[in-house]
Design a protein around this motif. Sequence first.
Motif, PDB file in Angstrom:
ATOM      1  N   LYS A   1       0.859  -1.207   0.000  1.00 37.36           N
ATOM      2  CA  LYS A   1       0.000   0.000   0.000  1.00 37.36           C
ATOM      3  C   LYS A   1       0.890   1.250   0.000  1.00 37.36           C
ATOM      4  O   LYS A   1       0.726   2.184   0.785  1.00 37.36           O
ATOM      5  N   LYS A   2       1.836   1.231  -0.934  1.00 41.92           N
ATOM      6  CA  LYS A   2       2.826   2.302  -1.047  1.00 41.92           C
ATOM      7  C   LYS A   2       2.309   3.376  -1.995  1.00 41.92           C
ATOM      8  O   LYS A   2       1.710   3.052  -3.020  1.00 41.92           O
ATOM      9  N   MET A   3       2.542   4.626  -1.657  1.00 41.18           N
ATOM     10  CA  MET A   3       2.101   5.706  -2.569  1.00 41.18           C
ATOM     11  C   MET A   3       3.168   5.917  -3.638  1.00 41.18           C
ATOM     12  O   MET A   3       4.307   6.236  -3.337  1.00 41.18           O
ATOM     13  N   ILE A   4       2.747   5.699  -4.872  1.00 42.76           N
ATOM     14  CA  ILE A   4       3.668   5.790  -6.015  1.00 42.76           C
ATOM     15  C   ILE A   4       2.938   6.572  -7.119  1.00 42.76           C
ATOM     16  O   ILE A   4       1.784   6.258  -7.420  1.00 42.76           O
TER      17      ILE A   4
ATOM     18  N   ILE B   1      -2.183   4.766  -4.226  1.00 43.40           N
ATOM     19  CA  ILE B   1      -1.780   3.727  -3.276  1.00 43.40           C
ATOM     20  C   ILE B   1      -1.762   2.401  -4.052  1.00 43.40           C
ATOM     21  O   ILE B   1      -2.783   1.995  -4.620  1.00 43.40           O
ATOM     22  N   ILE B   2      -0.600   1.769  -4.062  1.00 47.16           N
ATOM     23  CA  ILE B   2      -0.436   0.515  -4.803  1.00 47.16           C
ATOM     24  C   ILE B   2      -0.268  -0.638  -3.806  1.00 47.16           C
ATOM     25  O   ILE B   2       0.604  -0.609  -2.936  1.00 47.16           O
ATOM     26  N   GLY B   3      -1.155  -1.635  -3.964  1.00 41.02           N
ATOM     27  CA  GLY B   3      -1.126  -2.798  -3.065  1.00 41.02           C
ATOM     28  C   GLY B   3      -1.579  -4.046  -3.797  1.00 41.02           C
ATOM     29  O   GLY B   3      -1.526  -4.109  -5.039  1.00 41.02           O
ATOM     30  N   ALA B   4      -2.073  -5.026  -3.044  1.00 41.89           N
ATOM     31  CA  ALA B   4      -2.417  -6.332  -3.619  1.00 41.89           C
ATOM     32  C   ALA B   4      -3.465  -6.256  -4.728  1.00 41.89           C
ATOM     33  O   ALA B   4      -3.500  -7.103  -5.624  1.00 41.89           O
TER      34      ALA B   4
ATOM     35  N   LYS C   1      -6.175   3.149  -4.528  1.00 37.37           N
ATOM     36  CA  LYS C   1      -6.824   4.457  -4.405  1.00 37.37           C
ATOM     37  C   LYS C   1      -5.998   5.502  -5.142  1.00 37.37           C
ATOM     38  O   LYS C   1      -4.771   5.498  -5.039  1.00 37.37           O
ATOM     39  N   ILE C   2      -6.676   6.368  -5.871  1.00 39.49           N
ATOM     40  CA  ILE C   2      -5.978   7.525  -6.455  1.00 39.49           C
ATOM     41  C   ILE C   2      -6.006   8.631  -5.411  1.00 39.49           C
ATOM     42  O   ILE C   2      -7.044   8.903  -4.809  1.00 39.49           O
ATOM     43  N   VAL C   3      -4.847   9.229  -5.173  1.00 44.66           N
ATOM     44  CA  VAL C   3      -4.762  10.277  -4.148  1.00 44.66           C
ATOM     45  C   VAL C   3      -4.837  11.643  -4.833  1.00 44.66           C
ATOM     46  O   VAL C   3      -4.042  11.932  -5.723  1.00 44.66           O
TER      47      VAL C   3
END
Length: 308
Positions: A245-248, A270-273, A278-280
């Motif tokens: 759940k890293k913001m990239i 937020i990039i995760g499984a 989510k787009i921030v």
Amino acid sequence: MKVTVVGAGAVGASCAEYIAMKDFAAEVVLVDIKEGFAEGKAMDLMQTASLNNFDTKITGTTGDYSKTAGSKVAVITSGIPRKPGMTREELIGINAGIVKDVTANLVKHSPDVIIIVVSNPMDTMAYLVHKTSGLPKNQIIGMGGALDSARFKYRLAEALECPISDVDGMVIAAHSDTGMLPLMSKATRNGVPVTEFLDEAKQDHVAEETKVGGATLTKLLGTSAWYAPGAAVSVMVQAILCDHKKMIPCSLMLDGEYGQSDICLGVPAIIGANGVEKIVEIKLTDAEKEKFATAAQAVREVNGDLKF
Ligand code: NAI
């Protein structure tokens, strides 16, 4: 979990190497169209396993997509890179056909796959994958912002004469020489805005060097870069496989976010499984909003050259 990397060239092999070295994936399958090339790269990389202490299995295939079945993530790096003096947009004719075919093959064997698009012009290639793959939009991610932000941090640290680990910064909008938007207003050195340290001329210099970061390397190398692109992809793959759940910043299909729809552009996410969790939406200055809109217009024009 299995990761497929299509294109065993400079970026694909570098990305496979970083993934293996970090040892978070069970298997990496390299695919290339050039006879024996992916098999050779895979064998060479596997012969580094005992030296570099990793257990990730790396295999290669010349176009047999059945070997990619059940991949959690697939990275598309197949296509041609630019030569000195070329823009990324000039690659569209050849790369669009390749990306479309590769996508169909990937989805056929891994219907739940998350695709990371690297081939250029990347924002347009990511858009093409959205239009042709039938995958949900959280499963298609363009790689550009991760690399461009790394280049931004490199240039910031150089201007500030400080370690790279002291700086933070992000590049959004398009992955093109003119459409990149390094967010100077939000860049920091140990939490302090960099605008406290750098005058406007220095800020402009950093932004400009960031935007032409790829072109500078292409001129030096005679072809486009591979270490930082490969590392950037590996961070994205790891975020998915390890559910970080890293913001990239990534090129994602927008649906009203940042005032844009039906276009892939670089935005923080937020990039995760699940791929894109989510787009921030961050607050941009008026000047940044204007640059974002101009970049979008240019990408729309390139998208207009696509034939589905
Ligand atoms: P490369 O020429 O070293 O490797 C590309 C590989 O794709 C070759 O081995 C080629 O045989 C293979 N290929 C071509 N058609 C194929 C097909 N239909 N199926 C399977 N494999 C196929 O190029 P490099 O330097 O690895 O760059 C790859 C792409 O990535 C280029 O389009 C380049 O512009 C792009 N790129 C994007 C970046 C980004 O930030 N998004 C950064 C760096 C490169």
